[in-house]
Scaffold this motif. Structure first.
Motif, PDB file in Angstrom:
ATOM      1  N   SER A 194       0.822  -1.212   0.000  1.00  0.00           N
ATOM      2  CA  SER A 194       0.000   0.000   0.000  1.00  0.00           C
ATOM      3  C   SER A 194       0.857   1.263   0.000  1.00  0.00           C
ATOM      4  CB  SER A 194      -0.911   0.011   1.232  1.00  0.00           C
ATOM      5  OG  SER A 194      -1.589   1.243   1.349  1.00  0.00           O
ATOM      6  N   ALA A 195       0.360   2.292  -0.689  1.00  0.00           N
ATOM      7  CA  ALA A 195       1.034   3.589  -0.702  1.00  0.00           C
ATOM      8  C   ALA A 195       0.535   4.488   0.428  1.00  0.00           C
ATOM      9  CB  ALA A 195       0.811   4.278  -2.042  1.00  0.00           C
ATOM     10  N   ARG A 196      -0.400   4.014   1.236  1.00  0.00           N
ATOM     11  CA  ARG A 196      -0.981   4.842   2.298  1.00  0.00           C
ATOM     12  C   ARG A 196       0.044   5.097   3.403  1.00  0.00           C
ATOM     13  NH1 ARG A 196      -6.042   1.900   4.520  1.00  0.00           N
ATOM     14  NH2 ARG A 196      -5.939   3.681   5.942  1.00  0.00           N
ATOM     15  N   PRO A 197       0.376   6.353   3.676  1.00  0.00           N
ATOM     16  CA  PRO A 197       1.322   6.648   4.750  1.00  0.00           C
ATOM     17  C   PRO A 197       0.836   6.185   6.123  1.00  0.00           C
ATOM     18  CG  PRO A 197       1.086   8.540   3.297  1.00  0.00           C
ATOM     19  CD  PRO A 197       0.006   7.569   2.921  1.00  0.00           C
ATOM     20  N   SER A 198      -0.472   6.147   6.315  1.00  0.00           N
ATOM     21  CA  SER A 198      -0.986   5.739   7.622  1.00  0.00           C
ATOM     22  C   SER A 198      -0.698   4.276   7.916  1.00  0.00           C
ATOM     23  CB  SER A 198      -2.494   5.987   7.684  1.00  0.00           C
ATOM     24  OG  SER A 198      -3.164   5.259   6.671  1.00  0.00           O
ATOM     25  N   LEU A 199      -0.475   3.487   6.876  1.00  0.00           N
ATOM     26  CA  LEU A 199      -0.181   2.071   7.049  1.00  0.00           C
ATOM     27  C   LEU A 199       1.341   1.892   7.029  1.00  0.00           C
ATOM     28  CD1 LEU A 199      -1.854  -0.501   7.419  1.00  0.00           C
ATOM     29  CD2 LEU A 199      -1.667  -0.893   4.965  1.00  0.00           C
ATOM     30  N   ALA A 200       1.959   2.222   8.158  1.00  0.00           N
ATOM     31  CA  ALA A 200       3.425   2.205   8.219  1.00  0.00           C
ATOM     32  C   ALA A 200       3.881   1.876   9.629  1.00  0.00           C
ATOM     33  CB  ALA A 200       3.993   3.559   7.795  1.00  0.00           C
ATOM     34  N   ALA A 201       5.018   1.223   9.707  1.00  0.00           N
ATOM     35  CA  ALA A 201       5.644   0.926  10.996  1.00  0.00           C
ATOM     36  C   ALA A 201       7.144   0.820  10.777  1.00  0.00           C
ATOM     37  CB  ALA A 201       5.089  -0.369  11.581  1.00  0.00           C
ATOM     38  N   ALA A 202       7.894   1.121  11.804  1.00  0.00           N
ATOM     39  CA  ALA A 202       9.359   1.008  11.750  1.00  0.00           C
ATOM     40  C   ALA A 202       9.898   1.114  13.163  1.00  0.00           C
ATOM     41  CB  ALA A 202       9.962   2.096  10.868  1.00  0.00           C
ATOM     42  N   GLY A 203      11.092   0.576  13.367  1.00  0.00           N
ATOM     43  CA  GLY A 203      11.755   0.685  14.659  1.00  0.00           C
ATOM     44  C   GLY A 203      13.103   1.354  14.481  1.00  0.00           C
ATOM     45  N   GLY A 204      13.314   2.446  15.170  1.00  0.00           N
ATOM     46  CA  GLY A 204      14.524   3.230  14.974  1.00  0.00           C
ATOM     47  C   GLY A 204      15.787   2.610  15.518  1.00  0.00           C
ATOM     48  N   GLN A 205      15.678   1.503  16.280  1.00  0.00           N
ATOM     49  CA  GLN A 205      16.883   0.883  16.839  1.00  0.00           C
ATOM     50  C   GLN A 205      17.833   0.403  15.747  1.00  0.00           C
ATOM     51  OE1 GLN A 205      13.741  -0.185  17.735  1.00  0.00           O
ATOM     52  NE2 GLN A 205      13.612  -0.411  19.943  1.00  0.00           N
ATOM     53  N   PHE A 206      17.255  -0.113  14.641  1.00  0.00           N
ATOM     54  CA  PHE A 206      18.061  -0.664  13.550  1.00  0.00           C
ATOM     55  C   PHE A 206      17.243  -0.452  12.280  1.00  0.00           C
ATOM     56  CE2 PHE A 206      19.912  -4.906  11.741  1.00  0.00           C
ATOM     57  CZ  PHE A 206      20.766  -4.190  10.923  1.00  0.00           C
ATOM     58  N   MET A 207      17.659   0.527  11.478  1.00  0.00           N
ATOM     59  CA  MET A 207      16.857   0.922  10.323  1.00  0.00           C
ATOM     60  C   MET A 207      17.780   1.150   9.133  1.00  0.00           C
ATOM     61  SD  MET A 207      13.696   3.596  10.434  1.00  0.00           S
ATOM     62  CE  MET A 207      14.696   4.956  11.002  1.00  0.00           C
ATOM     63  N   VAL A 208      17.430   0.575   7.991  1.00  0.00           N
ATOM     64  CA  VAL A 208      18.274   0.595   6.799  1.00  0.00           C
ATOM     65  C   VAL A 208      17.528   1.314   5.688  1.00  0.00           C
ATOM     66  CG1 VAL A 208      19.620  -0.838   5.229  1.00  0.00           C
ATOM     67  CG2 VAL A 208      19.129  -1.656   7.541  1.00  0.00           C
ATOM     68  N   LEU A 209      18.178   2.296   5.067  1.00  0.00           N
ATOM     69  CA  LEU A 209      17.517   3.098   4.046  1.00  0.00           C
ATOM     70  C   LEU A 209      18.370   3.247   2.795  1.00  0.00           C
ATOM     71  CD1 LEU A 209      16.802   4.964   6.982  1.00  0.00           C
ATOM     72  CD2 LEU A 209      15.074   5.599   5.306  1.00  0.00           C
ATOM     73  N   ASP A 210      17.706   3.172   1.663  1.00  0.00           N
ATOM     74  CA  ASP A 210      18.319   3.607   0.420  1.00  0.00           C
ATOM     75  C   ASP A 210      18.513   5.121   0.519  1.00  0.00           C
ATOM     76  OD1 ASP A 210      18.916   3.478  -2.546  1.00  0.00           O
ATOM     77  OD2 ASP A 210      17.158   4.807  -2.523  1.00  0.00           O
ATOM     78  N   ARG A 211      19.715   5.598   0.293  1.00  0.00           N
ATOM     79  CA  ARG A 211      19.990   7.015   0.537  1.00  0.00           C
ATOM     80  C   ARG A 211      19.158   7.915  -0.370  1.00  0.00           C
ATOM     81  NH1 ARG A 211      25.928   9.529   1.586  1.00  0.00           N
ATOM     82  NH2 ARG A 211      25.238  11.505   2.503  1.00  0.00           N
ATOM     83  N   ALA A 212      18.996   7.532  -1.623  1.00  0.00           N
ATOM     84  CA  ALA A 212      18.207   8.360  -2.536  1.00  0.00           C
ATOM     85  C   ALA A 212      16.766   8.456  -2.057  1.00  0.00           C
ATOM     86  CB  ALA A 212      18.282   7.795  -3.947  1.00  0.00           C
ATOM     87  N   GLY A 213      16.208   7.327  -1.586  1.00  0.00           N
ATOM     88  CA  GLY A 213      14.847   7.352  -1.071  1.00  0.00           C
ATOM     89  C   GLY A 213      14.718   8.183   0.186  1.00  0.00           C
ATOM     90  N   TYR A 214      15.738   8.107   1.039  1.00  0.00           N
ATOM     91  CA  TYR A 214      15.759   8.917   2.258  1.00  0.00           C
ATOM     92  C   TYR A 214      15.750  10.408   1.913  1.00  0.00           C
ATOM     93  CZ  TYR A 214      17.849  10.931   6.550  1.00  0.00           C
ATOM     94  OH  TYR A 214      18.117  11.693   7.657  1.00  0.00           O
ATOM     95  N   GLU A 215      16.561  10.784   0.958  1.00  0.00           N
ATOM     96  CA  GLU A 215      16.637  12.199   0.593  1.00  0.00           C
ATOM     97  C   GLU A 215      15.364  12.677  -0.094  1.00  0.00           C
ATOM     98  OE1 GLU A 215      20.253  12.324  -1.638  1.00  0.00           O
ATOM     99  OE2 GLU A 215      21.533  12.384   0.166  1.00  0.00           O
TER     100      GLU A 215
END
Length: 375
Positions: A194-215
């Motif tokens: 889903s593209a819905r932002p409300s349907l999201a979860a994550a834990g900041g203890q260990f998080m991996v991101l594509d840098r381009a997507g992060y930016e």
């Protein structure tokens, strides 16, 4: 009897959902992946972590399978000698960069600002950003496994949830609810698709991101004033057109979040109000959780005393379904489940009290963390 049967059916459906999530949809990165060829920046924000940074940083320096690894550490105004501990551990290792953090400007909370400074000062060649908290200890192939899963899943953000270590009674009551809540109530496959932002979860203890997507998502600047910056960052990634995924990181990382009851109490109190949003929504959710998971054993005892064994049996079955959900979660995520799962009704009641405390302190503007106000 009708009400108890309704609770029984609801508990059965939710525990069934937990089983499907844990058995079919939960991603499990490989323990020993192929070597990662990308440049990866591991970002470690620290504030008064002199007593527990050594295992975390030592594990980062022992990573394998990522020859182009960079470790960037930010000392966020520590007063306990954290920077000196980092220097002693890192020595002359050219992979490590230690930064002195600036105080958060108006409109920023401390954690998002620390993460933003790290991301903007990481090696420009790094195509993957890995955020790690000081209470996390990674296995030697953890970063390689997480980056490999990030690319295999074709997502912009991957959150491999660590195995939560428990030691005290408070830990055992509260900490397992973290994984139980999202495995029980969050449709993992729908969240990924889903593209819905409300349907999201994550834990900041260990998080991996594509840098381009992060930016593209605006990075931590997009969540500068959010106490749940990890979940809000996942939502920002979705708003920018990226996809996100959760994973079982229990074989990749461990995390001992709080040292004692006071830290656990204050840690949850600072953020639970943000998890629910409006107090009315919190009241509705807590009422449902208490009905489903705390009331059934009490109803079973009352029904036995009143001489209605059918009602008692249905209430007992409802209680056992809640226990089963905790067992499934613990087994799926490497957590402790026996005999702690039997106390699930108490766990939910404690969660309710912590939530009420969170709203109470926020209303009085008394929420702080690490010596900084958070509301």
């Amino acid at each position: 009897m009708t009400g108890v049967l309704a609770l029984l059916l609801a508990a059965a459906a939710l525990t069934g959902h937990t089983l499907v999530n844990a058995g079919r949809w939960l991603r499990r990165p490989a323990d020993r992946p192929a070597q990662v060829t990308e440049t990866v920046a591991v970002l470690l924000p620290l504030r008064d972590e002199a007593q527990r940074v050594a295992p975390c940083l030592g594990a980062l320096l022992a990573q394998r399978g990522v020859p182009r690894l960079r470790v960037v550490v930010l000392d966020d105004g520590s007063t306990d000698g954290t920077a000196e501990v980092v220097r002693a551990l890192a020595g002359d290792d050219p992979r490590v960069t230690l930064l002195a953090g600036a105080a958060p400007p108006p409109g920023w909370l401390g954690k998002p600002h620390a993460c933003w400074q790290l991301a903007t000062r990481a090696d420009p060649a790094a195509t993957v950003l890995v955020f790690v908290d000081a209470d996390v200890v990674l296995t030697p192939h953890a970063v390689a496994a997480a980056v490999t899963e990030l690319r295999a899943a074709r997502v912009a953000l991957l959150s491999p949830y660590p195995r939560i270590l428990v030691a005290t009674v408070a830990d055992r009551l509260v900490q397992p609810l973290l994984q139980w809540l999202w495995l029980t109530f969050l449709p993992l496959r729908a969240m990924e698709r889903s593209a819905r932002p409300s349907l999201a979860a994550a834990g900041g203890q260990f998080m991996v991101l594509d840098r381009a997507g992060y930016e593209r998502a605006g990075g931590h600047a997009a969540v500068a004033d959010r106490i749940l910056e990890d979940i809000e960052l996942a939502r920002a990634v979705k708003r920018a057109g990226g996809r996100i995924a959760l994973a079982d990181g229990s074989r990749l990382a461990t995390c001992r979040m709080y040292a004692d009851w006071a830290q656990l109490r204050d840690g949850y109190s600072k953020s639970l109000w943000a998890s629910f949003g409006h107090p009315g929504a919190a009241a509705a959710v807590l009422a449902l959780l208490l009905l489903l998971y705390t009331a059934p054993p009490l109803v079973a005892l009352g029904a036995l005393a009143a001489g209605t064994p059918a009602v008692a049996a249905a209430a007992l079955a409802t209680y056992l379904l809640g226990v089963a959900g905790r067992v499934v979660t613990g087994r799926a995520t490497g957590g402790r489940w026996w005999p702690d799962a039997l106390a699930h009704p108490v766990s939910v009641a404690v969660l309710g009290w912590l939530t009420l405390r969170s709203y109470h302190l926020r209303k009085r503007r008394r929420l702080t963390w690490r010596g900084r106000p958070v509301s």
